[in-house]
Write a protein that holds these residues in place. Structure first.
Motif, PDB file in Angstrom:
ATOM      1  N   ALA A 180     -15.393   6.948  15.126  1.00  0.00           N
ATOM      2  CA  ALA A 180     -16.137   6.175  14.125  1.00  0.00           C
ATOM      3  C   ALA A 180     -17.553   6.734  13.975  1.00  0.00           C
ATOM      4  CB  ALA A 180     -16.176   4.696  14.526  1.00  0.00           C
ATOM      5  N   ALA A 209      -6.023   4.316  14.145  1.00  0.00           N
ATOM      6  CA  ALA A 209      -7.414   3.839  14.099  1.00  0.00           C
ATOM      7  C   ALA A 209      -8.349   4.925  13.580  1.00  0.00           C
ATOM      8  CB  ALA A 209      -7.842   3.370  15.483  1.00  0.00           C
ATOM      9  N   ARG A 228      -8.025   5.078   9.892  1.00  0.00           N
ATOM     10  CA  ARG A 228      -8.723   3.959   9.246  1.00  0.00           C
ATOM     11  C   ARG A 228     -10.218   4.260   9.123  1.00  0.00           C
ATOM     12  NH1 ARG A 228      -8.915  -2.434  11.228  1.00  0.00           N
ATOM     13  NH2 ARG A 228     -10.277  -3.166   9.543  1.00  0.00           N
ATOM     14  N   CYS A 229     -10.810   4.768  10.207  1.00  0.00           N
ATOM     15  CA  CYS A 229     -12.242   5.131  10.178  1.00  0.00           C
ATOM     16  C   CYS A 229     -12.497   6.213   9.135  1.00  0.00           C
ATOM     17  CB  CYS A 229     -12.693   5.689  11.521  1.00  0.00           C
ATOM     18  SG  CYS A 229     -12.814   4.480  12.823  1.00  0.00           S
ATOM     19  N   ARG A 244       0.828  -1.212   0.000  1.00  0.00           N
ATOM     20  CA  ARG A 244       0.000   0.000   0.000  1.00  0.00           C
ATOM     21  C   ARG A 244       0.860   1.258   0.000  1.00  0.00           C
ATOM     22  NH1 ARG A 244      -4.985  -1.869   3.890  1.00  0.00           N
ATOM     23  NH2 ARG A 244      -5.699  -3.454   2.445  1.00  0.00           N
ATOM     24  N   SER A 246      -3.768   6.515   2.262  1.00  0.00           N
ATOM     25  CA  SER A 246      -4.828   6.711   1.270  1.00  0.00           C
ATOM     26  C   SER A 246      -5.650   7.968   1.510  1.00  0.00           C
ATOM     27  CB  SER A 246      -5.742   5.484   1.229  1.00  0.00           C
ATOM     28  OG  SER A 246      -6.526   5.409   2.392  1.00  0.00           O
ATOM     29  N   MET A 300      -3.993  -0.023   9.053  1.00  0.00           N
ATOM     30  CA  MET A 300      -4.013  -0.961   7.924  1.00  0.00           C
ATOM     31  C   MET A 300      -3.591  -0.247   6.639  1.00  0.00           C
ATOM     32  SD  MET A 300      -5.284  -3.865   9.196  1.00  0.00           S
ATOM     33  CE  MET A 300      -6.252  -4.801   7.991  1.00  0.00           C
ATOM     34  N   GLY A 301      -2.739   0.741   6.771  1.00  0.00           N
ATOM     35  CA  GLY A 301      -2.258   1.463   5.598  1.00  0.00           C
ATOM     36  C   GLY A 301      -3.151   2.620   5.177  1.00  0.00           C
ATOM     37  N   ALA A 302      -4.224   2.883   5.934  1.00  0.00           N
ATOM     38  CA  ALA A 302      -5.115   3.997   5.567  1.00  0.00           C
ATOM     39  C   ALA A 302      -4.394   5.340   5.627  1.00  0.00           C
ATOM     40  CB  ALA A 302      -6.346   4.031   6.476  1.00  0.00           C
ATOM     41  N   ALA A 360     -10.807   7.196   6.527  1.00  0.00           N
ATOM     42  CA  ALA A 360     -10.626   6.764   5.141  1.00  0.00           C
ATOM     43  C   ALA A 360     -11.763   5.851   4.704  1.00  0.00           C
ATOM     44  CB  ALA A 360      -9.282   6.050   4.988  1.00  0.00           C
ATOM     45  N   ALA A 361     -12.097   4.876   5.545  1.00  0.00           N
ATOM     46  CA  ALA A 361     -13.113   3.893   5.164  1.00  0.00           C
ATOM     47  C   ALA A 361     -14.470   4.564   4.963  1.00  0.00           C
ATOM     48  CB  ALA A 361     -13.216   2.800   6.227  1.00  0.00           C
ATOM     49  N   LEU A 362     -14.744   5.591   5.734  1.00  0.00           N
ATOM     50  CA  LEU A 362     -16.070   6.214   5.674  1.00  0.00           C
ATOM     51  C   LEU A 362     -16.132   7.349   4.656  1.00  0.00           C
ATOM     52  CD1 LEU A 362     -16.773   6.057   9.494  1.00  0.00           C
ATOM     53  CD2 LEU A 362     -17.909   4.706   7.728  1.00  0.00           C
ATOM     54  N   GLY A 363     -14.987   7.689   4.064  1.00  0.00           N
ATOM     55  CA  GLY A 363     -15.013   8.649   2.964  1.00  0.00           C
ATOM     56  C   GLY A 363     -14.721  10.092   3.338  1.00  0.00           C
TER      57      GLY A 363
END
Lengths: 269, 269
Positions: free
Chosen positions: A258, A131, A134-135, A45, A168, A163-165, A137-140
């Motif tokens: 989150a 953490a 990660r939240c 990543r 990103s 996790m590499g977020a 990035a995952a949620l946009g």
């Protein structure tokens, strides 16, 4: 280029030494402009996000799976024992990459590129920073702004937990905490300060503007009173009164982040 | 009653031995019907929730702060060194209480007492179980149902991560995974299965009935296909398509549980 190293004290391995010694690592990584990526997935990543590999420390077993991303980076091949002795602990999925840092974007450019931002004030725990990334990035969420004293998202533990977020989502660091919110306001961001104070407006009921920045404080102390008062509006996550009576009076910072990031994206999905 | 102990191998200290040896502790605690509460705050919450103290292991320094909750429990007073040697690690805020377990309520009684439930399927990580309990309690979920193989919420690490929330929210354990959802349905619960599958209905858009049970699976595998298909409706947390393309394709189980518990309480606050 493969180099076989048989001594943990070999100076070629300095990038990879004593990974659990936080103070040593902070100064070493800052001086050398590097960070650590651990394990195949995270290394891929980082490379995919454009970070150059300076060198790789690995055992024979993990050489092949990473062959396609190594380019002309130097690869130090060692035994499991040397790996453990160098890193200071048993490295799972034994591949560690020393990656070159890139210049951080300016806060102005991160603000320009996104309409939903998370702003972290003095979160000093690397795992929590990872953490939250990660939240977000995952949620946009479109970007993250860090206060000057926030922990480094490229520190090994933050990278791992994210996790590499951290690769990103664009992020930048403020120069000045004191005037930190002025720039957000000037860029047209509505600033919402997350607080456990249940007299604040629940985040789900706030009218969100076109551009919104959500301010998150550290576990324990929460946001500084300066930021809390300077923000356009304090917002809360509604808690159970019964739980508060029983002493369960807060969410941990990751759970709160989150829920808040999810709430921030309302209407944008 | 105070007893001064000067040998870590003293059989009076058996309740407190080798706290990091998960397998040993599981069998020892099951046989003796005990669990560990660590530190003043958690011990107070356990006592406040009605769990009797069997005995306390402490150093002189921590004796006084807990004096008012000890009743006639036996107190073993030891040096820092004996404390560390017994527990197997350095115990911060050096007080450990061996608490007596109480009979768990039946699943039927937990279902009767609450209209919003979280149901955990095979979450085997104690820290995750503790963190989910903390979220559920703080956000006002009425109870937790565990699948037969779920980790024990009264295991030391779960208790600690939950900040004692495992004492404040009623929970029960199913006898039978295979027929686990039948009882929920018979009790009138709408069952929602949380899945990362983005073709499921976003949780925020589901019409929630009077009684709702949210099913959460383990990190990694998620819910079993049996539960996923037996549930009334699969639900998801909307993720960023861009993040999914970049490989940030999931939230950790605690972040997902936080958002899901918050969503479950919609309209009930």
């Amino acid at each position: 280029m493969l180099e076989y190293v048989t001594d943990a004290a070999d100076p070629r391995l300095t990038d990879f030494t004593r990974l659990r010694d936080v103070e040593l690592r902070k100064s070493l990584e800052a001086e050398r402009g590097l960070f650590m990526a651990e394990g195949e997935k995270v290394i891929r990543r980082a490379v995919g996000a454009g970070y150059p590999i300076r060198s790789l420390l690995t055992t024979r077993r993990w050489l092949q799976p990473l062959a396609d991303v190594l380019g002309d980076a130097t690869v130090y091949v060692v035994s499991d024992e040397i790996m453990t002795a160098t890193a200071g602990f048993q490295v799972h999925r034994g591949a560690l990459a020393s990656m070159a840092r890139l210049p951080l974007p300016s806060t102005a450019s991160v603000m320009e590129s996104a309409n939903r931002l998370v702003v972290l004030e003095d979160i000093v725990d690397h795992a929590n920073v990872g953490a939250v990334f990660r939240c977000a990035a995952a949620l946009g969420v479109g970007g993250v702004i860090l206060s000057p004293r926030c922990a480094d998202p490229l520190y090994r533990r933050a990278v791992k937990v994210s996790m590499g977020a951290v690769f990103s989502i664009p992020y930048a660091r403020m120069d000045n905490w004191y005037t930190g919110l002025d720039e957000l306001r000037a860029a047209g961001f509505q600033t919402l300060a997350l607080t456990p104070d249940q007299s604040a407006t629940p985040l789900d009921e706030v009218k969100l503007g076109d551009r919104v920045a959500l301010l998150l404080g550290a576990e324990g102390d929460g946001l500084s009173s300066r930021w809390l008062h300077e923000a356009d509006e304090p917002v809360c996550i509604p808690m159970s009164p019964a739980a508060m009576d029983a002493g369960v009076d807060s969410l941990n910072v990751v759970a709160a982040a989150a829920i808040a990031c999810h709430g921030l994206m309302r209407g944008r999905r």
